[in-house]
Write a protein that holds these residues in place. Structure first.
Motif, PDB file in Angstrom:
ATOM      1  N   SER A 164      51.416  50.797  18.249  1.00 58.20           N
ATOM      2  CA  SER A 164      52.090  49.536  18.547  1.00 58.20           C
ATOM      3  C   SER A 164      52.528  49.487  20.007  1.00 58.20           C
ATOM      4  O   SER A 164      52.497  48.429  20.637  1.00 58.20           O
ATOM      5  N   HIS A 165      52.891  50.637  20.559  1.00 55.69           N
ATOM      6  CA  HIS A 165      53.247  50.705  21.980  1.00 55.69           C
ATOM      7  C   HIS A 165      52.014  50.392  22.835  1.00 55.69           C
ATOM      8  O   HIS A 165      52.107  49.629  23.804  1.00 55.69           O
ATOM      9  N   LEU A 166      50.878  50.943  22.472  1.00 56.33           N
ATOM     10  CA  LEU A 166      49.631  50.663  23.196  1.00 56.33           C
ATOM     11  C   LEU A 166      49.272  49.186  23.103  1.00 56.33           C
ATOM     12  O   LEU A 166      48.854  48.582  24.097  1.00 56.33           O
ATOM     13  N   GLN A 167      49.433  48.602  21.939  1.00 52.96           N
ATOM     14  CA  GLN A 167      49.136  47.174  21.761  1.00 52.96           C
ATOM     15  C   GLN A 167      50.034  46.329  22.663  1.00 52.96           C
ATOM     16  O   GLN A 167      49.588  45.364  23.275  1.00 52.96           O
ATOM     17  N   GLU A 168      51.299  46.697  22.735  1.00 55.67           N
ATOM     18  CA  GLU A 168      52.252  45.964  23.570  1.00 55.67           C
ATOM     19  C   GLU A 168      51.873  46.084  25.051  1.00 55.67           C
ATOM     20  O   GLU A 168      51.922  45.113  25.791  1.00 55.67           O
ATOM     21  N   LEU A 169      51.488  47.284  25.461  1.00 59.05           N
ATOM     22  CA  LEU A 169      51.060  47.485  26.848  1.00 59.05           C
ATOM     23  C   LEU A 169      49.806  46.677  27.162  1.00 59.05           C
ATOM     24  O   LEU A 169      49.692  46.083  28.233  1.00 59.05           O
ATOM     25  N   LYS A 170      48.872  46.647  26.236  1.00 60.24           N
ATOM     26  CA  LYS A 170      47.638  45.877  26.445  1.00 60.24           C
ATOM     27  C   LYS A 170      47.939  44.389  26.559  1.00 60.24           C
ATOM     28  O   LYS A 170      47.332  43.680  27.364  1.00 60.24           O
ATOM     29  N   GLN A 220      47.207  42.055  29.826  1.00 58.19           N
ATOM     30  CA  GLN A 220      46.459  40.795  29.743  1.00 58.19           C
ATOM     31  C   GLN A 220      47.267  39.644  30.331  1.00 58.19           C
ATOM     32  O   GLN A 220      46.735  38.812  31.061  1.00 58.19           O
ATOM     33  N   ASN A 221      48.547  39.589  30.025  1.00 52.63           N
ATOM     34  CA  ASN A 221      49.406  38.534  30.577  1.00 52.63           C
ATOM     35  C   ASN A 221      49.472  38.613  32.095  1.00 52.63           C
ATOM     36  O   ASN A 221      49.440  37.577  32.774  1.00 52.63           O
ATOM     37  N   LEU A 222      49.557  39.825  32.629  1.00 52.78           N
ATOM     38  CA  LEU A 222      49.571  39.985  34.083  1.00 52.78           C
ATOM     39  C   LEU A 222      48.238  39.542  34.689  1.00 52.78           C
ATOM     40  O   LEU A 222      48.214  38.914  35.745  1.00 52.78           O
ATOM     41  N   SER A 223      47.143  39.867  34.021  1.00 54.90           N
ATOM     42  CA  SER A 223      45.824  39.444  34.506  1.00 54.90           C
ATOM     43  C   SER A 223      45.750  37.926  34.603  1.00 54.90           C
ATOM     44  O   SER A 223      45.266  37.379  35.607  1.00 54.90           O
ATOM     45  N   VAL A 232      47.921  36.670  37.534  1.00 55.03           N
ATOM     46  CA  VAL A 232      47.277  36.904  38.823  1.00 55.03           C
ATOM     47  C   VAL A 232      46.188  35.861  39.063  1.00 55.03           C
ATOM     48  O   VAL A 232      46.087  35.297  40.156  1.00 55.03           O
ATOM     49  N   GLU A 233      45.385  35.586  38.043  1.00 54.76           N
ATOM     50  CA  GLU A 233      44.320  34.589  38.186  1.00 54.76           C
ATOM     51  C   GLU A 233      44.885  33.213  38.538  1.00 54.76           C
ATOM     52  O   GLU A 233      44.371  32.533  39.422  1.00 54.76           O
ATOM     53  N   VAL A 234      45.944  32.813  37.871  1.00 56.79           N
ATOM     54  CA  VAL A 234      46.559  31.512  38.141  1.00 56.79           C
ATOM     55  C   VAL A 234      47.104  31.464  39.567  1.00 56.79           C
ATOM     56  O   VAL A 234      46.892  30.483  40.287  1.00 56.79           O
ATOM     57  N   LEU A 235      47.797  32.520  39.967  1.00 60.17           N
ATOM     58  CA  LEU A 235      48.370  32.551  41.316  1.00 60.17           C
ATOM     59  C   LEU A 235      47.289  32.549  42.395  1.00 60.17           C
ATOM     60  O   LEU A 235      47.456  31.937  43.444  1.00 60.17           O
ATOM     61  N   GLN A 236      46.186  33.228  42.139  1.00 63.07           N
ATOM     62  CA  GLN A 236      45.115  33.283  43.126  1.00 63.07           C
ATOM     63  C   GLN A 236      44.445  31.923  43.313  1.00 63.07           C
ATOM     64  O   GLN A 236      43.903  31.643  44.372  1.00 63.07           O
ATOM     65  N   ARG A 237      44.491  31.081  42.305  1.00 62.40           N
ATOM     66  CA  ARG A 237      43.907  29.747  42.400  1.00 62.40           C
ATOM     67  C   ARG A 237      44.838  28.750  43.082  1.00 62.40           C
ATOM     68  O   ARG A 237      44.414  27.683  43.492  1.00 62.40           O
ATOM     69  N   LYS A 288      49.645  42.892  40.763  1.00 65.84           N
ATOM     70  CA  LYS A 288      48.483  43.781  40.642  1.00 65.84           C
ATOM     71  C   LYS A 288      48.922  45.241  40.536  1.00 65.84           C
ATOM     72  O   LYS A 288      48.336  46.012  39.768  1.00 65.84           O
ATOM     73  N   LYS A 289      49.955  45.618  41.276  1.00 61.55           N
ATOM     74  CA  LYS A 289      50.463  46.984  41.208  1.00 61.55           C
ATOM     75  C   LYS A 289      51.036  47.270  39.824  1.00 61.55           C
ATOM     76  O   LYS A 289      50.790  48.322  39.241  1.00 61.55           O
ATOM     77  N   LYS A 290      51.803  46.333  39.296  1.00 58.97           N
ATOM     78  CA  LYS A 290      52.369  46.486  37.945  1.00 58.97           C
ATOM     79  C   LYS A 290      51.259  46.577  36.903  1.00 58.97           C
ATOM     80  O   LYS A 290      51.312  47.402  35.990  1.00 58.97           O
ATOM     81  N   LYS A 291      50.239  45.747  37.087  1.00 59.70           N
ATOM     82  CA  LYS A 291      49.089  45.750  36.180  1.00 59.70           C
ATOM     83  C   LYS A 291      48.402  47.115  36.201  1.00 59.70           C
ATOM     84  O   LYS A 291      48.058  47.658  35.148  1.00 59.70           O
TER      85      LYS A 291
END
Length: 54
Positions: free
Chosen positions: A5-11, A15-18, A21-26, A39-42
């Protein structure tokens, strides 16, 4: 919290950070420093996922 469950939460966080980042880059008025921080946190989350998976 179990390991799986910890791994699922990290994943999910990764994904949320990804997506963030995509939204901010646009966006034309985005602060490059903010994108770099996300990106560093990701990357830190990705490294923790890898470490816990092996």
């Amino acid at each position: 919290m179990s390991l799986s469950s910890h791994l699922q939460e990290l994943k999910k966080k990764h994904q949320n950070l990804s997506e963030s980042v995509e939204v901010l880059q646009r966006s034309p008025a985005t602060d490059d420093l903010e994108i770099a921080k996300l990106k560093k946190k990701k990357l830190q989350i990705k490294e923790e996922i890898t470490r816990l998976s092996h």
